[in-house]
Design a protein around this motif. Structure first.
Motif, short mmCIF file in Angstrom:
data_model
loop_
_atom_site.label_atom_id
_atom_site.label_comp_id
_atom_site.label_asym_id
_atom_site.label_seq_id
_atom_site.Cartn_x
_atom_site.Cartn_y
_atom_site.Cartn_z
N ALA A 233 0.84 -1.20 0.00
CA ALA A 233 0.00 0.00 0.00
C ALA A 233 0.87 1.24 0.00
O ALA A 233 1.91 1.29 0.65
N LEU A 234 0.42 2.22 -0.78
CA LEU A 234 1.10 3.51 -0.83
C LEU A 234 0.14 4.49 -0.18
O LEU A 234 -0.93 4.78 -0.70
N LEU A 235 0.53 4.99 0.97
CA LEU A 235 -0.40 5.78 1.78
C LEU A 235 0.09 7.22 1.85
O LEU A 235 1.29 7.48 1.96
N GLY A 236 -0.86 8.12 1.80
CA GLY A 236 -0.48 9.52 1.94
C GLY A 236 -1.69 10.39 1.72
O GLY A 236 -2.68 9.96 1.12
N GLU A 237 -1.61 11.63 2.21
CA GLU A 237 -2.70 12.56 1.98
C GLU A 237 -2.70 12.96 0.51
O GLU A 237 -1.71 12.76 -0.19
N ASN A 238 -3.79 13.57 0.09
CA ASN A 238 -3.80 14.09 -1.28
C ASN A 238 -2.70 15.13 -1.40
O ASN A 238 -2.53 15.96 -0.52
N GLY A 239 -1.96 15.02 -2.48
CA GLY A 239 -0.88 15.98 -2.67
C GLY A 239 0.41 15.52 -2.03
O GLY A 239 1.41 16.22 -2.07
N ALA A 240 0.41 14.33 -1.41
CA ALA A 240 1.62 13.84 -0.78
C ALA A 240 2.60 13.31 -1.81
O ALA A 240 3.78 13.16 -1.55
N GLY A 241 2.09 13.00 -3.00
CA GLY A 241 2.97 12.58 -4.08
C GLY A 241 2.79 11.14 -4.50
O GLY A 241 3.51 10.63 -5.34
N LYS A 242 1.79 10.44 -3.92
CA LYS A 242 1.67 9.02 -4.27
C LYS A 242 1.25 8.82 -5.72
O LYS A 242 1.81 7.96 -6.41
N SER A 243 0.31 9.63 -6.18
CA SER A 243 -0.08 9.49 -7.59
C SER A 243 1.07 9.87 -8.52
O SER A 243 1.31 9.21 -9.53
N THR A 244 1.78 10.93 -8.16
CA THR A 244 2.91 11.36 -8.98
C THR A 244 3.95 10.24 -9.07
O THR A 244 4.45 9.92 -10.15
N LEU A 245 4.21 9.62 -7.93
CA LEU A 245 5.20 8.55 -7.90
C LEU A 245 4.78 7.42 -8.84
O LEU A 245 5.58 6.88 -9.61
N MET A 246 3.50 7.07 -8.77
CA MET A 246 3.01 5.97 -9.61
C MET A 246 2.97 6.36 -11.09
O MET A 246 3.17 5.54 -11.96
N LYS A 247 2.72 7.65 -11.34
CA LYS A 247 2.73 8.11 -12.73
C LYS A 247 4.15 8.07 -13.28
O LYS A 247 4.36 7.85 -14.47
N VAL A 248 5.12 8.27 -12.42
CA VAL A 248 6.51 8.14 -12.84
C VAL A 248 6.79 6.68 -13.21
O VAL A 248 7.35 6.38 -14.27
N LEU A 249 6.29 5.78 -12.36
CA LEU A 249 6.52 4.36 -12.64
C LEU A 249 5.80 3.93 -13.92
O LEU A 249 6.28 3.08 -14.66
N TYR A 250 4.63 4.52 -14.15
CA TYR A 250 3.81 4.13 -15.31
C TYR A 250 4.22 4.91 -16.56
O TYR A 250 3.57 4.82 -17.59
N GLY A 251 5.26 5.70 -16.47
CA GLY A 251 5.77 6.38 -17.67
C GLY A 251 5.02 7.63 -18.06
O GLY A 251 5.25 8.19 -19.12
N MET A 252 4.09 8.09 -17.19
CA MET A 252 3.35 9.31 -17.55
C MET A 252 4.13 10.57 -17.21
O MET A 252 3.89 11.62 -17.77
N HIS A 253 5.03 10.45 -16.22
CA HIS A 253 5.91 11.57 -15.88
C HIS A 253 7.35 11.08 -15.95
O HIS A 253 7.62 9.90 -15.69
#
Lengths: 358, 356, 506
Positions: C33-53
């Motif tokens: 699980a990747l836990l964090g408040e909104n804006g903590a960076g979890k989506s950004t991190l996953m978008k990096v992994l998924y090649g979107m960033h």
């Protein structure tokens, strides 16, 4: 329809990308592409641009001509921008302009004996109400029957142009002369001109005043606020207790009234009667005028003048450069395309950049 | 309001104004009548070049004048009826034109305004009456334009040796609108037919539009059904409907204006021609010879401004008919025969003018 | 060797450091699980992994091999798949067509539907799904659609599956099913990354938790070594109290009463004979599986939809059935809409202007028909301060704020106008833990001032912790109502799904 407006907004606004340089380069790029177009057709682009510049800014009369040509464009650009703010694509400014002009000609020519300070406001009021109601009908059809305003406005353009055309060709034709036009308006209904030998009239001041009023309504009053909210998010507007149907109709009324005033300006300042087919598409060009400045109502004044300059230049173009006028309208379209899509310009610039790197 | 964008636009706008003004000053020398040749400016109609009619004819005439009379000319194509004044003023203000030409009545009022303002400037307007001290106003005699075609029709309708001519002594005319000008076209045609063929019946139809060939076809088809074998159209764009009706109803038709015979050479036997190029060319020629005069000029058969043409038609009319029409033409040219001015005058006129 | 190893990842957006030297790794056969408040960076991190960033710094290795992932297409090739919160399915196509879209089996030049169906069927059986591949996606429930999304990823041979807030749209039952599925996939050796902020889910299903805060890794822990409260503290960076029961101690007279509410959609009843009331100083929760009339109830009670029959009273004042939303607002009924982006806010308008939405015609903001710009600006700044809205200033677009802060704008705007009754629909949906705590706190504070709240939420825990009484809605009817603490979880589960329990009225 909602999605359409959003896309347009995005295209036109594209925030954060446009800056002075991109805007300026957009203009330059439009001129370069236009120049290629001229060359390909065997005309000298330098001659063409020189002719446009001479016709638009080359002399005092030329500059006056620019302002004269700009006046109706400012009105129709503003009319389009107002409707967009309320979330509507008013492509019917041409028709509203005809209706407004016609109402102005009738009130100007058939109401007799009142002094100018009464007659002029009366004529303007008639034009605004006539154009406004014509457009409000579109708003009504939209809220009552869900008709798409793009289609209804386009159709009403035909109705307006042909209806006024019929009226001035038959029942209301000026019996003197062969031309299909109404009787001339009384002197008391004419807008004063700045210089007796030029057509530039107080209509341009009226345009500036109208912009000021619209800016006031938009930025300072609850009505303007409701128009903005409705335009940007209908469901949120509804939730906030805004009567969106009413706002849609009012927005269209204001938009149409402005277009109508544009028509009145032509009648009261220039032609002094309603001439069949007097507009070469002032209303339609309003879309481009508005698009050029991301539908910002205040800035339509400047984009109107820019387009006025191109039109003034166009008049000179085939006289001294022997280039068909249609080419000038290609330039006009290119300017809108490039300026209204900074991303396109950005990517074109990137191409050059990449080539430079290699 | 987004003040950033606002500022940017203002800045760009100012730069544009400055740059263009500079460029304007620098480039003024493009061509402003530096040669001594006579310069003509022409303001075309809103249809513009490529209309295969008025504008193209006038333009062609000026090109011819450019070659033969070594004049120079510039032209403008207004976009709407409200634009004429701007264009006339544009030409007049430049002060570099010896003559400014205008076409059609749509521009007559704008011309009058500008002509009053620039009394030193010579203007010529074709096809409209403008009374002004510096305007030469050339008005064609519409009766004369259709008269000879009327004579031709009156003779041909009796020549049953032709394939599409029936036994009825009937012809027709279709006009675009009920206006004084078009009524004079009707007068000329009627006078022509009756002059040569006293018993002929003439059917008339009004389309009420210059661009409704469908309606014109309906009107003319019913005329053919009622026995007409030749119909003259004076209905602009609607006229095509008459030609189409002629084809389906196996009748003959006649055109108006520029020679239209080529459009349906098997149906169109003649055109009541209007020789605009000659008018324009002659006007320019007068100017070069210093004989240009302001005032109202009515041009007709005598000046060869109007007439008839059977060229390009596949229908071979008998030489006798052509001979007869030419005879009548000579009577008009020699002033022995002057035409009636209104439809009401025709009966009286016929009594006074028996066929010679 | 880890399935994924992300090391020292930094990502900057203009003006914001979204990720700052973040480490993250996941093993084969692990639910992380990747836990964090909104804006903590979890989506950004996953978008990096998924090649979107593309990260500004840091390395990614997949199965021990260093890689650069430039696009989602490359990510899929590397065996990384992502199921987004908003499903990307074509409703009018069949399940099979949706799953194979983009990698269709071909028969020569043409799409081979039969092969697609048999392949999808086999795949579904492998992971224990019972689906009919010929069914159209539009006929499926939300939970089923999510499974289709997962299958879509599996069909492309994905071994590392990222799920972005997968439970946000599911009913409790569907959540259970999803977790069963995830465990099955884990058995088969899949690595699953779960982006979430729901603590009890993490405790239930995940093997490891990595907590992010403000773009930094706070730590990676095993759920069995920690507690929900501890995780919440890590996430927020301070002590938080979660799910505390706080019942009203001061319930007053009836304040708001709905009688015989009926609403038809065509011939069908959406709402039938609804009777409910709110008393001063209490929160009434509406429990029910989504789609059982909650939306319609909210719309009727806020004047957005005209009922066929209803008697509505606020205090002594009766509101006519023809009244518009403006009259409801004027009568003191505040509305926190279900979907803040759709009904609650105008995203491309400033915070300032959003602060007066719905109250833009009240005297306080207007003089002689003209907005008092200074007063409104001051008011907006006051709301930003009082309601702890994280924003640079009041002029920025509200759409640039995080979900939690957007929701605070709405809540601030409503509560600051001091209404009598608030209809609060999904007040904490898609909002981070810190903001949830804050919003709940504000609602209780409001209740304790003697006001009433009607709480509609898909989050049963929220209903249970906040409501003094509960009304259970099933197929547009009230099937039970009573004091919250009298219902057991099992009771609620049965009632919400249309079952009956003895002794319904308590």
């Amino acid at each position: 329809m909602k999605s359409n407006v959003k896309i347009l907004d995005k295209l036109y606004a594209a925030k954060g990308i446009s800056n002075t340089i991109v805007l300026f380069l957009s203009l330059i790029l439009a001129l370069i592409v236009g120049g290629v177009f001229f060359l390909a057709n065997g005309y000298s682009p330098i001659d063409a641009y020189a002719a446009i510049f001479i016709g638009a800014f080359g002399s005092f009369p030329a500059f006056i001509m620019t302002l004269t040509q700009a006046t109706p464009l400012i009105f129709s650009g503003l009319a389009f921008a107002v409707a967009i703010r309320g979330g509507m694509l008013n492509v019917g400014t041409e028709g509203q302009l005809f209706i407004g002009a016609f109402a102005a000609a009738i009130v100007g020519a058939y109401i007799k004996g009142c002094p100018a300070y009464i007659h002029i406001p009366l004529v303007l009021l008639a034009a605004a109400i006539a154009g406004g109601l014509w457009a409000a009908l579109v708003g009504f059809l939209k809220v009552r029957f869900g008709s798409n305003e793009v289609i209804t406005t386009i159709m009403l353009n035909f109705v307006a142009i042909n209806l006024t055309g019929y009226l001035v060709n038959y029942p209301l034709k000026n019996p003197e002369g062969m031309m299909a036009q109404t009787k001339p308006i009384f002197d008391s209904a004419k807008l004063p001109r700045f210089f007796s030998q030029y057509q530039l009239s107080a209509a341009i001041l009226l345009a500036a005043l109208t912009i000021a009023v619209i800016a006031f309504i938009f930025y300072k009053t609850p009505l303007g606020y409701e128009i903005e909210v409705t335009g940007k998010n209908k469901r949120a507007a509804e939730t906030a207790g805004i009567k969106i149907d009413r706002v849609v109709i009012i927005t269209m009324f204001i938009s149409g009234a402005i277009a109508g005033l544009g028509g009145a300006g032509q009648v009261m300042g220039i032609n002094h009667s309603f001439i069949d087919g007097f507009s070469p598409g002032y209303g339609f060009e309003g879309v481009a005028v508005s698009a050029l400045v991301a539908n910002n109502p205040v800035l339509t004044f400047f984009s109107g003048i820019l387009f006025g300059a191109i039109k003034a230049g166009a008049i000179t173009v085939n006289r001294i450069a022997h280039i068909p006028m249609d080419f000038v309208f290609v330039i006009q379209a290119l300017v809108v395309i490039f300026v209204a899509s900074p991303k396109l310009v950005g990517s074109i610039l990137n191409i050059f950049k990449k080539k430079g790197d290699k | 309001m987004n003040s950033k964008i606002f500022k940017k636009v203002v800045v760009v706008f100012l730069i544009a104004v400055i740059v263009t003004s500079l460029a304007g000053c620098g480039g003024k020398s493009i061509d402003m009548g530096e040669s001594d040749a006579i310069r003509i400016g022409i303001v075309l109609t809103t249809q513009g070049l490529g209309d295969k009619n008025f504008n193209d004819m006038a333009y062609g005439a000026l090109q011819r004048a450019e070659e033969e009379l070594s004049i120079e000319f510039d032209y403008s194509e207004p976009r709407s009826n409200g634009d004429f004044e701007v264009y006339f003023r544009e030409f007049a203000q430049s002060g570099s034109y010896d003559l400014i030409l205008a076409l059609g009545y749509e521009s007559s009022e704008a011309l009058k305004k500008v002509a009053d303002e620039f009394p030193q400037q010579k203007f010529t307007i074709v096809d409209a009456k403008v009374e002004c001290e510096n305007v030469s106003s050339i008005f064609k005699n519409f009766e004369e334009q259709t008269f000879l075609s009327g004579v031709l029709a009156g003779l041909t309708t009796k020549d049953t040796s032709l394939e599409n001519i029936n036994s009825e002594n009937t012809v027709g005319i279709v006009i675009g609108a009920d206006s004084p000008l078009l009524r004079s076209a009707m007068t000329g045609f009627t006078a022509g037919v009756k002059y040569i063929n006293r018993d002929a019946e003439i059917l008339t139809g009004i389309v009420g539009s210059w661009s409704d060939p469908g309606k014109a076809k309906e009107i003319s088809t019913s005329m053919y059904e009622r026995g007409a074998d030749i119909i003259l159209q004076a209905a602009g764009g609607s006229g095509l409907g008459v030609f189409n009706a002629a084809e389906t109803a196996n009748g003959y038709a006649m055109g108006t204006g520029a020679n239209q015979n080529h459009i349906k050479p098997d149906q169109i036997i003649a055109t009541a021609t209007y020789n605009l190029p000659k008018i324009v060319f002659d006007e320019v020629k007068l100017l070069t010879e210093d004989k240009w005069e302001a005032g109202l000029h009515t041009w007709g058969i005598k000046q060869d401004a109007v007439g008839y043409s059977v060229e390009d038609s596949n229908v071979k009319l008998s030489p006798e008919i052509i001979e007869k029409v030419e005879e009548v033409k000579q009577l008009v040219v020699s002033d022995e025969l002057s035409l009636p001015k209104t439809l009401e005058d025709i009966d009286e006129w016929l009594k006074n003018n028996p066929v010679k | 060797m880890n399935a994924v190893e992300m090391h020292g990842i930094s990502k900057e957006f203009p003006g914001v450091k979204a990720l700052d030297n973040v480490d993250f790794s996941i093993n084969k056969g692990e639910i992380h699980a990747l836990l964090g408040e909104n804006g903590a960076g979890k989506s950004t991190l996953m978008k990096v992994l998924y090649g979107m960033h593309q990260p500004n710094m840091g390395t990614i290795s997949i199965k021990g091999k260093d890689v650069r992932i430039n696009s989602p297409i490359e990510a899929i090739k590397l065996g990384i798949g992502m199921v987004h919160q908003h499903f990307m399915l074509v409703p009018v196509l069949t399940i099979a067509e949706n799953i194979v879209a983009g990698a269709e089996p071909k028969n020569g030049l043409f799409f081979d539907l039969h092969k697609a169906i048999s392949e999808v069927d086999k795949l579904a059986k492998d992971v224990g799904f019972t689906i009919d591949p010929r069914k159209k996606v539009e006929e499926l429930s939300v939970g089923e659609r999510q499974r289709i999304e997962i299958l879509k990823a599996l069909y492309r041979g994905v071994e590392i599956l990222i799920l972005d807030e997968p439970t946000a749209v599911l009913t409790p039952l569907e959540v259970k099913e999803l977790f069963t599925t995830l465990r099955q996939l884990k058995q088969k050796g899949m690595s699953i990354i779960l982006i979430t902020h729901k603590l009890h889910e993490i405790m239930e299903v995940s093997d490891k938790v990595t907590v992010l805060r403000d773009g930094k890794t706070i730590g990676t822990v095993l759920p069995k070594d920690t507690s929900a409260n501890e995780l919440a503290n890590m996430m927020v960076g301070r002590e938080v109290k979660m799910g505390v029961k706080c019942r009203s101690t001061n319930v007053g007279d009836k304040l708001f009463e709905v009688q015989n509410l009926c609403l038809k959609n065509g011939d069908r009843f959406c709402l039938k004979d609804i009777n409910l009331y709110l008393r001063k100083g209490e929160i009434l929760g509406i429990a029910g599986v989504e789609g059982n009339g909650q939306t319609e109830l909210i719309e009727v009670l806020t004047g957005l939809r005209k009922p066929d029959k209803m008697c509505l009273k606020i205090g002594e004042h009766e509101i006519s059935n023809n009244a518009g939303a403006d009259e409801f607002i004027k009568s003191g009924i505040g509305h926190i809409p279900e979907d803040r982006g759709e009904r609650g806010l105008v995203l491309d308008m400033s915070i300032k202007n959003n602060c007066i939405l719905g109250y833009h015609r009240i005297n306080r903001f207007i003089k002689k028909g003209i907005f008092l710009n200074n007063v409104i600006g001051k008011y907006a700044r006051h709301l930003i301060k009082t309601f702890k809205i994280k924003a640079v200033n009041e002029e920025i677009h509200v759409g640039t704020l995080s979900g939690g802060n957007q929701q605070k704008v709405i809540i601030g705007r409503i509560f600051a106008q001091n209404p009598e009754v608030v209809i609060a629909a999904q007040p904490t949906r898609g909002v981070d833990v810190g903001a949830i705590e804050y919003i709940h706190h504000k609602m209780i504070e409001f209740r304790d001032e003697g006001k009433a709240i009607l709480l509609i939420s898909a989050d049963l825990d929220e209903i249970k912790s906040l409501s003094d009484r509960i009304v259970i809605l099933y197929k547009g009817c009230v099937v039970a109502q009573g004091v919250t603490d009298d219902f057991t979880d099992t009771d609620l589960g049965i009632l919400m799904t249309g079952g009956k329990i003895s002794n319904e009225e308590r």
